[in-house]
Design an enzyme around this catalytic site. Structure first.
Site, PDB file in Angstrom:
ATOM      1  N   LYS A 135      -5.942  14.979 -20.106  1.00 30.06           N
ATOM      2  CA  LYS A 135      -7.201  15.691 -20.272  1.00 30.06           C
ATOM      3  C   LYS A 135      -7.558  16.561 -19.065  1.00 30.06           C
ATOM      4  O   LYS A 135      -8.163  17.622 -19.208  1.00 30.06           O
ATOM      5  CB  LYS A 135      -8.332  14.703 -20.553  1.00 30.06           C
ATOM      6  CG  LYS A 135      -8.045  13.706 -21.672  1.00 30.06           C
ATOM      7  CD  LYS A 135      -7.452  14.337 -22.919  1.00 30.06           C
ATOM      8  CE  LYS A 135      -7.073  13.294 -23.947  1.00 30.06           C
ATOM      9  NZ  LYS A 135      -6.115  13.762 -24.945  1.00 30.06           N
ATOM     10  N   ARG A 161      -0.705  15.955 -31.409  1.00 31.34           N
ATOM     11  CA  ARG A 161      -0.159  15.002 -32.383  1.00 31.34           C
ATOM     12  C   ARG A 161      -0.851  15.227 -33.719  1.00 31.34           C
ATOM     13  O   ARG A 161      -1.751  16.049 -33.829  1.00 31.34           O
ATOM     14  CB  ARG A 161      -0.445  13.581 -31.917  1.00 31.34           C
ATOM     15  CG  ARG A 161      -1.933  13.358 -31.578  1.00 31.34           C
ATOM     16  CD  ARG A 161      -2.283  11.916 -31.390  1.00 31.34           C
ATOM     17  NE  ARG A 161      -3.586  11.709 -30.800  1.00 31.34           N
ATOM     18  CZ  ARG A 161      -4.754  11.732 -31.466  1.00 31.34           C
ATOM     19  NH1 ARG A 161      -4.754  12.012 -32.760  1.00 31.34           N
ATOM     20  NH2 ARG A 161      -5.895  11.505 -30.851  1.00 31.34           N
TER      21      ARG A 161
END
Length: 657
Positions: free
Chosen positions: A115, A288
């Site tokens: 992140k 993903r």
């Protein structure tokens, strides 16, 4: 690509297998010992048991998963979501071993799946982000004033709401940083955390992208996932009901631009926070397949898992942006084993009855659960996803409320009723929500839900009465139907801790007459199959579902509410066997766990003085930390557990004197 090993479990494993079968590709499924009895394992062509009990030994064990792929001659691995799906080291290990990783390159993952790195990449691409800092816990404690409260603490390698905490005041900060780091280490294998400014009342809107190895990136439009609890989504929908066409175009283009900037390949999701004025800020990218991908599939007609596989095989995208359109509206509800009335406390255990809804416009992505299945506390509490499609938002919402009424999960606490209440609430219908809506309105929502459930007791009582009498029609004696002898046959039922006396006046083949609250009632039960009945009362017809748990014990679902009704003149035991003795009750002052789980922290020692509300023990269940607090001032004169112990609800953890 001839054989795919699926490095995951549960509903996403089943979802991947479904597309692989469609594409005539064989599948291998790994599993941990806790999943050995799972029904979904039979869907794969082959299965491989992983040694060990913990996540690090099983679903996070890169070496074991690579070895399983080699042993079964799988030439590709699909990581699903969670676990190792955003782990660049895993993607690199696959590449080093000549195994196709069905996902982005390790380089793209490193740029976006962490992140902190993702924020830097977004800033370099000119995409707005919220202010934030990273560092060690001491560094963060020293630098946090530059951000100001409220703060949002996140796991750098996190996702899916795991490892996130909001801090409002300085005294809470140190414990929150430590807890986030600990949770991040446990779930992602990386205890790095960062702090960012917490935006008040935001919307959560995300953009689905797919990119091929030839450099083409397109978007499949947007989703909104603003209804969350514990920073984890529970209702998602596509398209977002909040965005204007102009903002939708801008945010989707921003997603494509950012993905293209890192040469992104495979399916991915760009998440944004949207202010009330519709300004948007990049939050993170999930490299993903996303849990909520079905709402995009239902509104675009595109199989996203199939796109992942084709891209991984080196095929160029067969889709062009101009050919993709959103049609209708889709809503997804995540079905959790949890108790909304207890702050969404996880509720593992045995399912006594399980039945999914079906029909046009209804989709279930689940793990093939069945009655008598056990939901383990070792993993995330989500057990299925219910998705509906309609020509517009209201049609999809109506379909969802109907589907939730036809969904049955008994034996464990779950969020079906809570979800239905949310979907029927005026704030959802009129789109007056934010990511904080549930947290801020939980008590009001629960109160409103309880008020809505106050139906006339006559319907479930009449259904239980007629059903129980019809069940006894095959008995050799009329006394087996009406219980012990009475001058005027009266039957007492217990429901919601209240007793109700029904006086029988006539029992016929087609109907039953009885007196209730001074009224003469005629009732007839019509069997519609699959536990569905229509109860006719005074020429009115009410649809109900009826389940028999024990002799004389019935679960009646009426108007979306479950009622347990007991006929008190029938012994509530099975096969003449007495029930087992009750568990030993902890002595006064004994503190027990509210759910089965694993002790991850003991905050007191014998002799420690405590005040009401002080932390005693942290028990982890279903990957959520649950703080056990002291109920009163006193002294811990007994500590009976240590870190790593597994406990149930009967074991005394700490004794407070």
């Amino acid at each position: 690509m001839k054989k795919i090993l699926i490095a995951n479990r549960g509903e996403i494993a089943v979802r991947i297998i479904r597309t692989a079968k469609k594409m005539q590709i064989s599948t291998v499924l790994i599993y941990a010992p806790q999943d050995a009895d799972a029904a979904y394992l039979k869907e794969a062509d082959e299965t491989v048991l992983l040694d060990g009990q913990s996540l690090n030994e099983t679903y996070l064990n890169i070496g074991s998963i690579i070895a399983a792929a080699k042993a079964t001659h799988a030439d590709a691995i699909h990581p699903g979501y969670g676990f190792l799906s955003e782990n660049a080291a895993f993607a690199s290990a696959c590449r080093d071993e000549g195994i196709i990783f069905i996902g982005p390159t390790p380089e793209a993952m490193e740029a976006m799946s962490n992140k902190i790195a993702a924020r830097k990449t977004a800033q370099a691409a000119g995409v707005p982000v919220t202010p934030g800092i990273t560092g060690t816990i001491p560094e963060l404690l020293a630098q946090y004033p530059s951000i100001g409260f409220p703060l949002l603490i996140k796991a750098a390698a996190g996702g899916g709401g795991k490892g996130m905490r909001v801090v409002q005041q300085e005294p809470e900060l140190k414990d929150a940083l430590e807890a986030t780091a600990r949770e991040a280490k446990n779930y992602f294998g990386d205890d790095t955390v960062y702090i960012e400014k917490y935006i008040e009342a935001p919307r959560h809107v995300e953009v689905q992208v797919v990119g091929d190895q030839q450099g083409h990136v397109i978007h499949l439009f947007d989703r909104e996932c603003s209804l969350q609890r514990r920073h984890q989504k529970i209702i998602e929908e596509a398209p977002s009901p909040t965005l204007t066409p102009e903002v939708r175009e801008k945010i989707c283009n921003a997603g494509v631009q950012l993905a293209a900037a890192i040469g992104y390949q495979s399916a991915g999701t760009l998440e944004f926070l949207v202010d009330p004025d519709l300004s948007f800020y990049f939050l993170e990218m999930n490299t993903r397949i996303q849990v909520e991908h079905p709402v995009t599939e239902l509104t675009t007609g595109i199989d996203i898992v199939e796109q992942q596989i084709r891209i991984a095989r080196g095929e160029p995208l067969s889709l062009q942006q101009k050919d993709i359109h959103q049609k209708g509206h889709a809503i997804e509800c995540r079905i959790y084993a949890e108790d909304p009335e207890q702050q969404f406390l996880p509720s593992p255990g045995k399912i006594t009855f399980y039945k999914e809804p079906g029909g046009e416009g209804i989709r279930i992505d689940g793990m093939l659960l069945q009655s008598d299945a056990t939901v383990t506390g070792d993993f995330d509490p989500m057990i299925a996803k219910l998705i509906t499609w309609g020509t517009n938002r209201e049609a999809a919402r109506t379909k969802m409320t109907e589907a939730l009424q036809q969904y049955f999960i008994y034996g464990i606490k779950n969020n079906l009723t809570f979800l239905r209440g949310l979907l029927q609430h005026p704030d959802f219908i009129e789109n007056r929500i934010s990511t904080k809506y549930i947290d801020q309105h939980l008590q009001v929502l629960l109160h409103d839900l309880n008020e809505q459930q106050k139906n006339d007791p006559l319907v479930p009582l009449a259904a239980a009465l007629v059903f129980s009498l019809k069940q006894g029609q095959h008995s050799s004696s009329v006394w087996n139907q009406i219980g012990y002898w009475r001058l005027v046959p009266q039957i007492t039922f217990t429901m919601d801790d209240k007793n109700f006396i029904l006086s029988l006046t006539k029992i016929a083949d087609a109907f039953v007459c009885f007196e209730y609250n001074g009224q003469s009632i005629q009732a007839q039960l019509e069997d519609a199959g699959q536990h569905q009945f229509r109860i006719h009362i005074q020429e009115q017809v009410y649809p109900v579902y009826i389940f028999k748990w024990l002799p004389g014990v019935y679960m009646i679902r009426y108007n979306g509410v479950d009622y347990e009704v007991k006929r008190n003149d029938i012994l509530h035991i099975v096969d003449e066997q007495l029930p087992p003795p009750a568990s030993t009750v902890a002595k006064q002052g004994g503190i027990t766990a509210p759910m089965p789980g694993k002790v991850i922290k003991v905050a007191v020692t014998e002799g420690t003085a405590v005040k009401k509300g002080d932390l005693l023990v942290i028990v982890e269940a279903m990957k959520m930390e649950n703080n056990i607090l002291s109920p009163a001032d006193g002294v811990a004169d007994g500590v009976f557990v240590k870190e790593g112990d597994k406990v149930d609800t009967t074991a005394v953890l700490v004794h407070i004197k």
